[in-house]
Every structure is written in C-alpha cells, then in structure tokens.
Design a protein around this motif. Structure first.
Motif, mmCIF file in Angstrom:
data_model
loop_
_atom_site.group_PDB
_atom_site.id
_atom_site.type_symbol
_atom_site.label_atom_id
_atom_site.label_comp_id
_atom_site.label_asym_id
_atom_site.label_seq_id
_atom_site.Cartn_x
_atom_site.Cartn_y
_atom_site.Cartn_z
ATOM 1 N N ARG A 65 0.830 -1.210 0.000
ATOM 2 C CA ARG A 65 0.000 0.000 0.000
ATOM 3 C C ARG A 65 0.867 1.263 0.000
ATOM 4 N NH1 ARG A 65 -4.202 -1.900 -2.363
ATOM 5 N NH2 ARG A 65 -5.162 -3.636 -1.237
ATOM 6 N N GLN A 66 1.958 1.220 0.723
ATOM 7 C CA GLN A 66 2.850 2.370 0.748
ATOM 8 C C GLN A 66 3.465 2.608 -0.635
ATOM 9 O OE1 GLN A 66 6.028 2.096 3.585
ATOM 10 N NE2 GLN A 66 6.989 4.004 2.933
ATOM 11 N N GLU A 68 2.232 1.586 -3.474
ATOM 12 C CA GLU A 68 1.140 1.977 -4.368
ATOM 13 C C GLU A 68 0.851 3.469 -4.250
ATOM 14 O OE1 GLU A 68 -3.254 0.164 -5.410
ATOM 15 O OE2 GLU A 68 -2.766 0.508 -3.294
ATOM 16 N N ARG A 69 0.820 3.993 -3.034
ATOM 17 C CA ARG A 69 0.581 5.427 -2.837
ATOM 18 C C ARG A 69 1.669 6.269 -3.493
ATOM 19 N NH1 ARG A 69 -1.189 3.627 2.338
ATOM 20 N NH2 ARG A 69 0.905 3.979 3.218
ATOM 21 N N GLU A 70 2.914 5.818 -3.395
ATOM 22 C CA GLU A 70 4.018 6.551 -4.014
ATOM 23 C C GLU A 70 3.891 6.571 -5.533
ATOM 24 O OE1 GLU A 70 7.412 4.479 -2.626
ATOM 25 O OE2 GLU A 70 7.323 5.282 -0.584
ATOM 26 N N ARG A 73 0.980 8.801 -6.532
ATOM 27 C CA ARG A 73 1.295 10.216 -6.273
ATOM 28 C C ARG A 73 2.069 10.826 -7.438
ATOM 29 N NH1 ARG A 73 5.771 12.426 -4.530
ATOM 30 N NH2 ARG A 73 6.655 10.410 -3.926
#
Length: 265
Positions: A65-66, A68-70, A73
């Motif tokens: 998830r981390q 994926e967020r990067e 973004r």
C-alpha cells in the motif's frame, strides 16, 4: 523517447520490491509517465510490485500500500490512472494480475460478462469461465453459485497447460476435457477461435450433452462479440433462450468415482 512511447496502448512497469536504488527507480518511472503523457495520453498503465514473497507475510499489505501510494502520487499531477498489483512467481498473484490486466483491456467487458451470465443461466451452471486460448488467462466469468477456492482459475490453468504440453509431445492438440464425479461435472471446450469455455454444473439432472448443445449454439454469437470488441452486436443470439427450454434431460445417477475424459486430436 518519442519513438518508443508513441502510440502506446499499454505500459506495464515492474518494480523489484527489494531494489536498493528506489530513488533511481522512481525517477525513471516518473520519466516514463511523462513520456506516455506526451505521446500516448490514453494508454493504460499497470505497475507490478514484484517479488512480494521476499517480504514477511504480515508486512506485505502495508508495504504494498505504501509503494502503491508513491506510484499513484507521481501519476496524479499528470492526470494518469495507474493500477497496481502485488505479485510473486511463487503464488497465484502473478496469474491473477495478468488475468485482471487482460480483462481490463477488453473494451466491451460488461457486455461480454452479461452474455456469459446469460449462458450460465441457460446451462443451469454453477459457473462459466472464459479462458484465453494461448495463455489460459481468465478473460471473464459468470457465477451463480459461489465457490470457496479463490485460486481455482490458476489451478485449472496449470492443469490444462501441463496437459497441452503432454499433447504437444505426441504431436497432438488439446481439444476438450470432461471431469465428472458425484459432486459436479466440469466441461472445458474450445469456444471461439481465441478462447476456451469452462462450464461447471452441480445439478445431476443436467446432462453434459445439453451443456455442449448450448455451447455450440452460442459459439458464433460469442465469436462475433469478441471479434467486434468496439461494436458488439446490439441483440443477443436467440439460440441461447430457445435452448434453455430443453436444458434438462433425464436425470442420471453418478457414482462417487471420478470420470475423466481428456481428448487430443
């Protein structure tokens, strides 16, 4: 750069989750996104966060998830949609990711799914699955009775690919498969020129012959539907509805032993 990224339909970017050069990976990824935006703004973008088996199981979801967020973004300022998958060669995730990517690339997938649901009802089936002929990836499926095994598609795909390999060693081609036991009947048939269909029926009053009749009757309709992805036929094939009347034949008792029919040509 312009030559490579011009007229791109799909960008699949693979990240090694254990890469020690994360900043460089992200820089190159951002550069690719910029090039896609300039030259192929309608391209679909998929990111595989790979080798997730190297991460302890309890940490896999938070780590993914981390990342994926990067990735999202970096894509957001460019107005690009990115779909991420966590993958590994040691479990079902890679097969599931490729199947989902194939499914998402089908322009008329809602129409295809609706027609599969209709075929499922006509055959009184528990499930109908459409596999791509060469890779045996799942294109679409319809379910009337939920199944507990969420990895069943990958398992079936591996079985068929191994059997096809055995057929090729004898200069034969895989044609059809039937499995029957006390719980269900499974039929896998060549459907269209690019697909196989798998039909699962647990109702013992439904004979395989009736299922095969409905598959044959719907074959040309699905062939036209798949071949005309951008302009699917507005009206479904009437043969599906007419054959549903004769969908049940005389009930036959099945013993507890498995009956397996594998056919090569």
């Amino acid at each position: 750069r312009d030559h490579i990224f011009r007229n791109v339909q799909v960008l699949i970017y693979v990240f090694d989750i254990e890469s020690r050069e994360l900043s460089k990976d992200m820089e190159y990824y951002a550069s690719c996104l910029s090039a896609v935006k300039q030259n192929s703004k309608n391209a679909k973008i998929f990111c595989l966060v790979h080798k997730m088996d190297l991460i302890p199981e309890e940490q896999r979801d938070p780590v993914f998830r981390q990342r994926e967020r990067e990735l999202m973004r970096l894509a957001q300022p460019l107005g690009l949609d990115v779909t991420c998958f966590k993958t590994s060669i040691w479990d079902e995730t890679l097969y599931r990711a490729w199947s989902m990517m194939v499914h998402m690339l089908i322009p008329n997938r809602e129409t295809l799914a609706a027609q599969l649901e209709r075929l499922c009802r006509v055959c009184h089936a528990d499930e109908v699955v459409l596999f791509e002929r060469a890779t045996f990836l799942v294109i679409s499926h319809a379910v009337s009775k939920e199944h507990a095994d969420v990895h069943r598609f990958e398992k079936v795909s591996n079985i068929i690919k191994q059997f096809k390999l055995s057929c090729s060693k004898t200069q034969a081609q895989f044609a059809t498969l039937q499995v029957r036991n006390a719980a269900y009947t499974c039929l896998i048939e060549g459907f269209t020129s690019t697909t196989y269909a798998m039909v699962i029926v647990s109702d013992k009053s439904i004979q395989p012959a009736t299922v095969l009749i409905n598959i044959e009757a719907s074959r040309s309709h699905f062939e036209a539907l798949i071949n005309n992805m951008n302009n699917p036929p507005p009206n479904p094939a009437p043969a599906l509805a007419s054959l549903s009347v004769s969908g049940r034949w005389k009930s036959t008792r099945l013993n507890s032993s498995h009956q397996l029919h594998l056919v090569c040509r």
